[in-house]
Each structure stands twice: as structure tokens, then as C-alpha cells.
Design an enzyme around this catalytic site. Sequence first.
Site, PDB file in Angstrom:
ATOM      1  CE  LYS A  54      -2.407  -6.106   0.860  1.00  0.00           C
ATOM      2  NZ  LYS A  54      -1.193  -5.372   1.205  1.00  0.00           N
ATOM      3  CD  GLN A  98      -0.272  -2.780   3.660  1.00  0.00           C
ATOM      4  OE1 GLN A  98      -0.458  -3.960   3.423  1.00  0.00           O
ATOM      5  NE2 GLN A  98      -0.357  -1.849   2.720  1.00  0.00           N
ATOM      6  CG  ASP A 121       4.372  -7.781   0.081  1.00  0.00           C
ATOM      7  OD1 ASP A 121       3.606  -7.769  -0.894  1.00  0.00           O
ATOM      8  OD2 ASP A 121       4.196  -7.106   1.106  1.00  0.00           O
TER       9      ASP A 121
HETATM   10  N1  GUN Z   1       1.975  -0.722   0.490  1.00  0.00           N
HETATM   11  C1  GUN Z   1       1.589  -0.353  -0.758  1.00  0.00           C
HETATM   12  N2  GUN Z   1       1.617  -1.406  -1.590  1.00  0.00           N
HETATM   13  C2  GUN Z   1       2.028  -2.464  -0.869  1.00  0.00           C
HETATM   14  C3  GUN Z   1       2.264  -3.838  -1.182  1.00  0.00           C
HETATM   15  O1  GUN Z   1       2.108  -4.315  -2.308  1.00  0.00           O
HETATM   16  N3  GUN Z   1       2.678  -4.612  -0.138  1.00  0.00           N
HETATM   17  C4  GUN Z   1       2.875  -4.108   1.101  1.00  0.00           C
HETATM   18  N4  GUN Z   1       3.302  -4.942   2.036  1.00  0.00           N
HETATM   19  N5  GUN Z   1       2.674  -2.852   1.419  1.00  0.00           N
HETATM   20  C5  GUN Z   1       2.256  -2.039   0.429  1.00  0.00           C
END
Ligand code: GUN
Length: 300
Positions: A54, A98, A121
Site C-alpha cells: 500500500k 490493517q 476502508d
Molecule cells: N485485511 C484484509 N483485507 C483488508 C482490507 O481491505 N483492509 C484492511 N484494513 N485490512 C484488511
Amino acid sequence: MSVKLIDGKQIAADVRQEVAERAKALAERTGRRPGLATVLVGEDPASQTYVRMKHKACEEAGIESFSIVMETTATQAEIEKEVDKLAADPRVHGILVQLPLPDHIDTEAVLARVPLEKDVDGFHPMNVGLLARRGCEPHFVPCTPWGCIVLLERSGVPISGKRAVVLGRSNIVGLPMALLLQERNATVTVVHSRTQNPEEIIREADILVAAIGKPEMVKKDMLKPGVAIIDVGINKVDDSSRPRGYRLVGDVDFEQAKEVAGWLTPVPGGVGPMTIAILLENTVKAAEKALQPALKTLLG
Ligand code: GUN
């Protein structure tokens, strides 16, 4: 009818290019770059890899990124304090916590701490509620399901009036996916671990989104000819012929599905690249909104 493969790598590259152009235009007009902050708690290798990807993608798109890394033993209060600091930081337009967080943490309470307008998100309970309610607009929609919608729409797959089946009911993919398809006037069924006769339901799908985490579970005889398949699954299966000793497969048996589907995403190279592309898009959108007053002043 021959299958159309949906090239997620190409569509994601297009989205990322559009994002980079918007980020550049914003920086030129306001002198400010969009900013994304990530919060990573613990040492889960997969989460570390995702977060690294990211940050790299942000850099390539002209988005500033900020990284908060905390020990697995971090407390609820410590994590919430970091989120609050990011919430107050004007350089940060998007905050991503995350997941998963360690077991001792109340994840919902942490997610609810992210300001709605920085919730790139789309996991804040208010944004989820706004997505669920007819006639309401969430500030942001979760990245993976929104990426699936972009894949369908940019590939010209009709949604309105069609029968859609979503395999899986997770908060991150299945649930928001079903809401997004319904909003686009599909008739949606969610199939999950307690569903009786899932094959019968799957066979009715004009659109099938598989997000269940079971390698190659969906076989040819479960598919309606011409179905559009979006395969969100990324599963490792042993394969001694590969240097790494494994290969990645989806929730759908790709070779079999190819023979009957109308549209199909490969794994890898389908949904995977879209998640980060949409995260970048959400971040630029957050920055554009936050910097709107500055833009108005500049443009008169
Ligand atoms: N863990 C697995 N997929 C995601 C996601 O799309 N966003 C976040 N923040 N954590 C994740």
C-alpha cells in the site's frame, strides 16, 4: 459462447493512472498532496506485506503515506490514541487500520474511532449503515467489493435486474458486496456455510462473486452458461512443480469455469490488484473533499 477474461491488472493500472492524475492536479492547485496513514499492529507477515504494498502504491501515485507500527501487545487505549492523533493530523486524509487486529483488541471500537471523512476502508459502522440504507451515500465503500463493481462495470457486465449470488458473508467482502449489487438493482442471494443446497442457488446466478476462501470449490456443473464470475479467493495450494512449492488459486475452478462462463477473473491478476487501486482512489477522494475550501479560494 467464449469467455471474456477480465484483466484486473489492466483495469487497476487504469484506475491508478487516473488517481495519479487527480493527485497531481490537486497538488498543483493547493500545494498539498493527498496523505494516507496505515496502522499495523503485530507481526503478521501477510499484513506486513499488504501494508508495504500500500505504501509503495501511494508513492507511485503521488500520495504521501504515513506508517504507524505497533507491538502485538499494544493496548486498546494505545491504539485508539494513535488513531486519534491521525484523525487530528491535517496531512492525513485517509486512515487505514490493517485487519485483523490482535484478539485482545475490540476491533469495532477502533474502527469507530476513525473519522467518517477519513475512513477510506469504509469499515466505520456509520459508513456500513449508510451503505445498507436505501437513498443514503456512505462517505467511502470498502475497497475490495468496490473493486469488484468496477471490474463488472468496466467490462460491460449488466447488473440491473440480474440474479447475483455472493459466496461468503464477511464484513470486508461478502456483506458490502451484496449491498452494492442490490443497490444496482440485482436480486441478491448470499450463500454461506449454513446454506442448504448451495449448488442449486449458485446455478441460478447471472453474476457470481466468490469470496469464501475454499480453493477451486466452484465447479463447472454449478454454473449457469454465460455467468459473470468475480473470484475474490486467493488460496495457496501445494504444487511441487513451482519454485515456491505452491501456487495461488481462486474459489472457482478456473479451467472448468472458462468453458461455461461469459466473463471470468483470473487468480492472480483479477480482483487482487483492484483493492489497492481503489484504496488510492478513496484517498484522493478524501483529500479532494478535505481540500475543497482551499480549492474554492484558489479558483474563486
Ligand atoms: N485485511 C484484509 N483485507 C483488508 C482490507 O481491505 N483492509 C484492511 N484494513 N485490512 C484488511
